[in-house]
Design a protein around this motif. Sequence first.
Motif, short mmCIF file in Angstrom:
data_model
loop_
_atom_site.label_atom_id
_atom_site.label_comp_id
_atom_site.label_asym_id
_atom_site.label_seq_id
_atom_site.Cartn_x
_atom_site.Cartn_y
_atom_site.Cartn_z
N ASN B 333 7.74 -82.24 -2.25
CA ASN B 333 9.43 -82.17 -2.45
C ASN B 333 10.13 -82.59 -3.66
N ASP B 440 11.45 -85.25 13.59
CA ASP B 440 12.70 -84.54 12.89
C ASP B 440 12.06 -83.35 11.95
N THR B 441 12.27 -82.24 12.24
CA THR B 441 11.48 -81.28 11.74
C THR B 441 11.87 -81.11 10.12
N GLU B 442 13.03 -81.34 9.88
CA GLU B 442 13.58 -81.14 8.36
C GLU B 442 12.68 -82.17 7.43
N GLY B 504 14.69 -79.39 0.46
CA GLY B 504 13.71 -79.63 1.47
C GLY B 504 12.35 -79.66 0.93
#
Lengths: 118, 1003
Positions: B333, B440-442, B504
């Motif tokens: 990230n 939370d997929t993100e 992301g």
Amino acid sequence: MLHITCPWCGPRDDNEFHYGGEAHILRPAAPEKLSDGEWAEYLFLKQNAKGPFLERWSHSAGCRQWFNVVRNTATDEIIEIYPMGELPKSPEGIKAYEGNWRRQSAAEKNAKAGVSGT
Amino acid sequence: MSGQSFRIRDKGRIDRSKPVRFTFDGKSYEGFEGDTLASALIANGVHLIGRSFKYHRPRGILAAGSEEPNALIQLGGGNKSEPNLRATQIEIFDGLEAASQNRWPCLKFDVGAVNSVFHRLFPAGFYYKTFMWPASLWLKYEHVIRHAAGLGKAPPDRDPDRYEKVHAHADVLIVGGGPAGLAAALAAGKTGARVILADETADWGGSLLSESDCEIDGKEPARWVEESVAELEAMPEVTLVKRCTITGYYDHNYLTGLERVSDHLGAAPEHTPRQRLWKIRAKRVVLATGALERPLVFTDNDRPGVMLSSAVRTYVNRYGVLPGRKTVIFTNNDDAYRTALALEDAHGRVAAIVDVRTSVTGPLADAVRAKGITVYENHGIVSVQGTQKVTSVEVMQLDANGTGVTGTAKSVNCDLIAMSGGWNPTVHLFSQSKGKLTWDTEMAAFIPGTASQALASTGACNGTMGLADSLKEGLKLGAEAAREAGHKGRAPAAPKATEPEQGGLRPLWITPGKAKLGRKGKHFVDFQNDVTAADVQLAAREGYRSVEHLKRYTTTGMGTDQGKTSNVNALAILSDVLASDIPAVGTTTFRPPYTPATIGAYTGRNVGKLFEPVRKTRIDEWARANGAKFEHVGQWMRAWYFPKQGETFRQAIDREVKAVRDGCGILDASTLGKIDIQGPDAAEFLNRIYTNAWLKLGVGRCRYGLMLKEDGMVMDDGVTTCIGENHYHMTTTTGGAANVLSWLEEWHQTEWPDLKVFFSSVTEQWSVVAINGPKSRAVLQKLCEDVDFSAEAFPFMAMKEGTVAGIPARLYRISFTGELSFEINVPARYGLALWEALMEAGKEFDITPYGTETMHVLRAEKGFIIVGQETDGTVNPLDLGMDWIVSKKKPDFVGKRSLERESMASPDRKQLVGLLTEDPQTVLPEGGHVVEKLKPEPPMEMLGHVTSSYYSPNCGRSIAMALIKGGHARHGQTLHVPLEDKVVKVTVTEPRFFDLEGERIDG
Ligand SMILES: [Zn+2]
């Protein structure tokens, strides 16, 4: 730790209270008319509900008064608090009261046939 | 002294004017005030801090906060020593002594590290697999394991420190003093609500103290923090508590916090506790607990020098220390790019950024590339060189789906790896409050879902990762919480905040190595418990498909850190093997405490003399002055016996027991439970509660009564007296008084509210002195002129009111000894005066004070039971041979129906008998087992046990009572009591030994 509102003293921590188990177990008026099994149902068999449950508490380190509580055993939410001798008024409480197997028990019929407390 | 060669000249919030000296493993170092032990060790270039639990692998510092799994420290020596403290949380002070744990003989060379060589012996579930059989060897195994591995050591003796508790009530409790928490406190505080803001660290600001690349209202973040705290401090209803970890979230918004009041000072100043336990009831709770960075799971990711990226930033910006001179960043990230820039800014070199994402763009990536730092996109670290400190890594390109590597390995020299696998919102307290988590997929993380208590989550712990959004949300939720708690006010306008924009992440739960997983090097998931990705996969293949089972089988997520850095990684790897969604696999239960808590803090001041209140009678002082030995009876201190100069216990008791039967003995019986019962239905009530008849008891008459539980078993006994019309005085056992009062109240209020009767405890209102023995009447007559003591006028089981030694008194002619006896009740404050007057009057009759032991012997000689000694809740009146007290005529009483069950009268129930030993001098131990068929060794069929046993000087032999199977039919039988060193032969008798005809009662 639960926060319980004593009808006489107001909201207090649960360590001031004593738990009294299931509410509305009527004591048979003529115990001698019950079989051992029916008597044991009155004495030993308790509802083990997940969800709204009618139970008794006593404010043992306060006013020493007993009262009834509708508590959700899954969430510990206290739904209703009402005096001894009365029945619950909340929908959850009414449902839990009416849905209890004890309403059909021989012991309860025996109690209702005689002088009844609650 | 090498000096603090890794200190950064112009960074950090430490106070360089205040050097602090401390030792680590006996070696002396210097740091500055404001350092943690971890930052001070890093300043000195120390990275090897401990050895791992199972494999004894060298470990360094992973984190900068309470989530640290590796750098565990034994702090201080002697009884103040404390194990398993996280170096990342310990604030240093002059003279601090820290030691590494889990190494032998020393940290750099550790014998246990051979475990690492034989790692195939330590697969997932190795405890269960290895130590299943034989069970008898388990203790031995455990001893070896605890010695070789294990964590810190408990102090040898009791904790010398002082702890306190505080009970607090808040409109709004805010947990966490970072940007969101401070914002919430400002908004709630402005409404005038009573706010408590707690943070586990020593400084307000949370993550803001670690950042150098953001601004709030054009100010440095630390400046904004200072101003906000100053504003909060000026609000009278706001309480700020630093160094306070909110450890538990319980029902109905009840939370506990552990405040480390003076741990950072070394020694507690006068009148200051070491730690303080907060018990907080809050109308509303705002959780602003932040987020914890996730490690990446790659080959040998546990080497000293592998650190969380955000921790590196914290060490650089907050503490002004450089964890490495040449860093490789490994990330999935953008956040780790901030770390790269922070390092460059602090003159630390960044050798490369290894990013598992296939294509990296955006302002942070641009800024990094502008500095000339190489970014390896779609790459992973496949090996780490250096065992005691990282020296280089190899990186390779990932294949199409990220499960393997391709191309050739590139070697990069470095002494630090800063890794970032994304963020886990710190949902521990939310989850403890029974809130439901959602995935939370993100973020690839669990965030708070549906709450089940009056709470809100804000900032990173709510998955709100941006600074501006956190501040805005904190203000909004703070004001909302205050309004819900009954205060008025709106959220203040949010400050303008700027920070680098981020893209992301790519969740890649396992970074593939050069070889098959588990073959070459280890991919650690849980550092503290040495659980690898291969272990998790093996466990899943072996059928441990539930996350709770996986946890216990592999031990992942256990230990002192409770898996703060490992849980989600383990879960993701498990769900991958199960080919299932992460949310479907679910999490293990989060349980309090959030971080380990000192038991001393929970105990608080309830130690030693303050452990439990002590109840004393008015005659206690006299007994003490006259050499009495005491015993505890419930909370009461009772005189046990009164030895004369040079007397043994047995000699004293024999003398006292004989004195009562030969002349006169005097006993302080004030502790007996006493309940005043009044009302027109009092007799009816007693009639329902006791087993015998009570409707016709005349005024001035006493009656012995037995109470049963509704199941027919004996509950309590005592004498109740009719004092006047509708007025009774009940006595209970000393230990049962409170219980019996509650029992009466319960039956009255819940079953028979129609009966007009009232109960008051009067135990403390009366002092009671019992005088027993043939001379007791003569003694009493000297002091009492207004009572006729003749046997006809004042018979056994009668009560009279009169004046004793000028004191108004109730005299009860009742007896627990079988002797002529009076129990004199006077208003409590006259107790000592009455006692002294009786002692004086009794001098000519050789009046003898006695205690509870003699009382027990005397009652046992007569076969009187003691509830709780001859009974244990499974004994009914028939078992005791007390059928005589159970009414056959009453239609009902509590316990009647149960007692009528056939089995309650079964002849093979355990029944009360007497036992006489073959050798009259042998006194059986109470609790001794009684058997019929003796075998050379246990097991033998046990018939029952000895309930009471004494030497009786009046019988000239030992006496005992016992509960024996079918005992009533066994009188005359010979049985055995096998003891450790011998077998005692006994004869079964009636449970009565003296004055069988009851001739002594009138003196
Ligand atoms: Zn109350």
